[in-house]
Design an enzyme around this catalytic site. Structure first.
Site, PDB file in Angstrom:
ATOM      1  N   ARG A  14       0.840  -1.193   0.000  1.00  0.00           N
ATOM      2  CA  ARG A  14       0.000   0.000   0.000  1.00  0.00           C
ATOM      3  C   ARG A  14       0.877   1.246   0.000  1.00  0.00           C
ATOM      4  O   ARG A  14       2.076   1.193   0.229  1.00  0.00           O
ATOM      5  CB  ARG A  14      -0.932   0.025   1.222  1.00  0.00           C
ATOM      6  CG  ARG A  14      -0.210   0.088   2.555  1.00  0.00           C
ATOM      7  CD  ARG A  14      -1.191   0.225   3.723  1.00  0.00           C
ATOM      8  NE  ARG A  14      -0.504   0.185   5.006  1.00  0.00           N
ATOM      9  CZ  ARG A  14       0.111   1.237   5.563  1.00  0.00           C
ATOM     10  NH1 ARG A  14       0.105   2.402   4.944  1.00  0.00           N
ATOM     11  NH2 ARG A  14       0.720   1.121   6.728  1.00  0.00           N
ATOM     12  N   ASP A  58       7.023  -9.833   8.430  1.00  0.00           N
ATOM     13  CA  ASP A  58       6.883  -8.891   9.536  1.00  0.00           C
ATOM     14  C   ASP A  58       8.289  -8.424   9.870  1.00  0.00           C
ATOM     15  O   ASP A  58       9.099  -9.191  10.398  1.00  0.00           O
ATOM     16  CB  ASP A  58       6.235  -9.587  10.734  1.00  0.00           C
ATOM     17  CG  ASP A  58       6.130  -8.690  11.960  1.00  0.00           C
ATOM     18  OD1 ASP A  58       6.621  -7.538  11.925  1.00  0.00           O
ATOM     19  OD2 ASP A  58       5.556  -9.155  12.978  1.00  0.00           O
ATOM     20  N   ASN A  85      11.167   0.453   3.356  1.00  0.00           N
ATOM     21  CA  ASN A  85      10.005   1.334   3.413  1.00  0.00           C
ATOM     22  C   ASN A  85       8.964   0.975   4.460  1.00  0.00           C
ATOM     23  O   ASN A  85       8.157   1.826   4.842  1.00  0.00           O
ATOM     24  CB  ASN A  85       9.352   1.344   2.016  1.00  0.00           C
ATOM     25  CG  ASN A  85       8.008   2.011   2.000  1.00  0.00           C
ATOM     26  OD1 ASN A  85       7.891   3.226   2.119  1.00  0.00           O
ATOM     27  ND2 ASN A  85       6.951   1.214   1.852  1.00  0.00           N
ATOM     28  N   TYR A 150       6.618   8.656  16.079  1.00  0.00           N
ATOM     29  CA  TYR A 150       6.884   8.446  14.653  1.00  0.00           C
ATOM     30  C   TYR A 150       8.149   9.211  14.260  1.00  0.00           C
ATOM     31  O   TYR A 150       9.056   8.656  13.630  1.00  0.00           O
ATOM     32  CB  TYR A 150       5.693   8.918  13.821  1.00  0.00           C
ATOM     33  CG  TYR A 150       5.908   8.796  12.332  1.00  0.00           C
ATOM     34  CD1 TYR A 150       5.761   7.579  11.682  1.00  0.00           C
ATOM     35  CD2 TYR A 150       6.258   9.906  11.570  1.00  0.00           C
ATOM     36  CE1 TYR A 150       5.964   7.456  10.318  1.00  0.00           C
ATOM     37  CE2 TYR A 150       6.460   9.798  10.207  1.00  0.00           C
ATOM     38  CZ  TYR A 150       6.306   8.578   9.590  1.00  0.00           C
ATOM     39  OH  TYR A 150       6.517   8.469   8.236  1.00  0.00           O
ATOM     40  N   LYS A 154      11.912   7.662  13.028  1.00  0.00           N
ATOM     41  CA  LYS A 154      12.489   8.063  11.752  1.00  0.00           C
ATOM     42  C   LYS A 154      13.791   8.834  11.949  1.00  0.00           C
ATOM     43  O   LYS A 154      14.739   8.696  11.158  1.00  0.00           O
ATOM     44  CB  LYS A 154      11.482   8.902  10.962  1.00  0.00           C
ATOM     45  CG  LYS A 154      10.250   8.134  10.507  1.00  0.00           C
ATOM     46  CD  LYS A 154      10.607   6.996   9.563  1.00  0.00           C
ATOM     47  CE  LYS A 154       9.374   6.354   8.941  1.00  0.00           C
ATOM     48  NZ  LYS A 154       9.719   5.229   8.038  1.00  0.00           N
TER      49      LYS A 154
END
Length: 273
Positions: A14, A58, A85, A150, A154
């Site tokens: 996705r 996973d 990704n 998040y 990152k």
């Protein structure tokens, strides 16, 4: 005639991962696509039976990642480009998120990406070089309320990727930190874990929702040509912001940080270190 490259793309079913997979196949290259559930790629597999291999994965499971990288390399005889990704979003203020949520989030967004990097480097080295694209975010330069974890994952991946780039350059492996802008990836829906809200943050939640609005951002497919061009560069940059609006925002954030440092330079210089 250019030889078709072999790509290994995680989080391929996705959003950006799907868009990258479609673009790579359209360009004539081969793809090993990995995701927890690879069924959404059934249409592409039927359309490109000889150039697409799907691997359920996973990324938080290190042993599974190591095995998947071996399978990916074996599928077409090696790896040329890896797009690291896979990821998700933990939405909630720092106080709102539970320990379980935080650890599960970082297991995917940071540790999972590290496991992938560790797993593919030996295969790229055996190939005599290659490209490793570490997908992070344009927002890693500073934390933002409600998406702090998040950003933290990152930002950590940013730092590790810079170190990795220095370590593997000697093998002909070129690492690029790909700082993605805001695209309509479904990250805020299918890819989101939401912490239980505390009433103390109700006003801030409402303010952030008004600020962000309902704009989903451009389609992920609009970013895919940049990734293809990046992967083809003979001397790619160590990091790249993907998105014009995001580029401007990052420049603004960098200027604001520089101004803040300068405003307090006198205090900083009172210490000798």
């Amino acid at each position: 005639m250019t030889t078709a490259r072999v790509w290994f793309i995680t989080g391929a079913t996705r959003g950006l991962g799907r868009a990258f997979t479609e673009a790579v196949l359209a360009a004539g290259d081969r793809v090993v696509a990995a995701s927890r559930n690879v069924e959404p790629l059934a249409d592409l597999a039927a359309e490109h039976p000889d150039r697409l291999v799907r691997i359920p994965l996973d990324v938080s499971d290190r042993a599974a990642v190591l095995a998947a990288a071996d399978d990916a390399a074996a599928a077409f005889g090696g790896l040329d480009v890896v797009v690291n990704n896979a990821g998700g979003l933990l939405y909630g203020m720092v106080e709102e998120a539970t320990e379980e949520q935080i650890r599960a989030h970082l297991d995917v967004n940071f540790f999972g990406a590290v496991w992938v990097a560790q797993a593919v480097v030996p295969h790229l080295r055996e190939r005599g070089g290659g490209r490793l694209l570490q997908v992070t975010s344009m927002g890693t330069g500073g934390g933002m309320a409600s998406v702090g974890f998040y950003g933290a994952g990152k930002a950590a991946l940013d730092s590790v990727s810079e170190a990795l780039a220095m370590e593997v350059a000697q093998f002909g492996i070129k690492v690029t930190v790909v700082q993605m802008g805001g695209y309509d990836t479904g990250l805020f829906t299918a890819g989101t874990t939401t912490a239980e809200r505390r009433p103390e943050y109700a006003d801030l939640h409402a303010e952030l929702e008004r600020m962000w609005g309902d704009e989903a951002g451009p389609a992920p497919s609009t970013a895919a040509p940049v990734i293809l061009e990046l992967a083809a560069l003979p001397d790619p940059p160590r990091r790249l912001i993907v998105g014009g609006a995001s580029y401007d925002m990052v420049q603004d954030m960098d200027r604001a940080r520089t101004e803040l440092y300068r405003a307090w330079e006198e205090l900083s210089r009172k210490a000798p270190g």
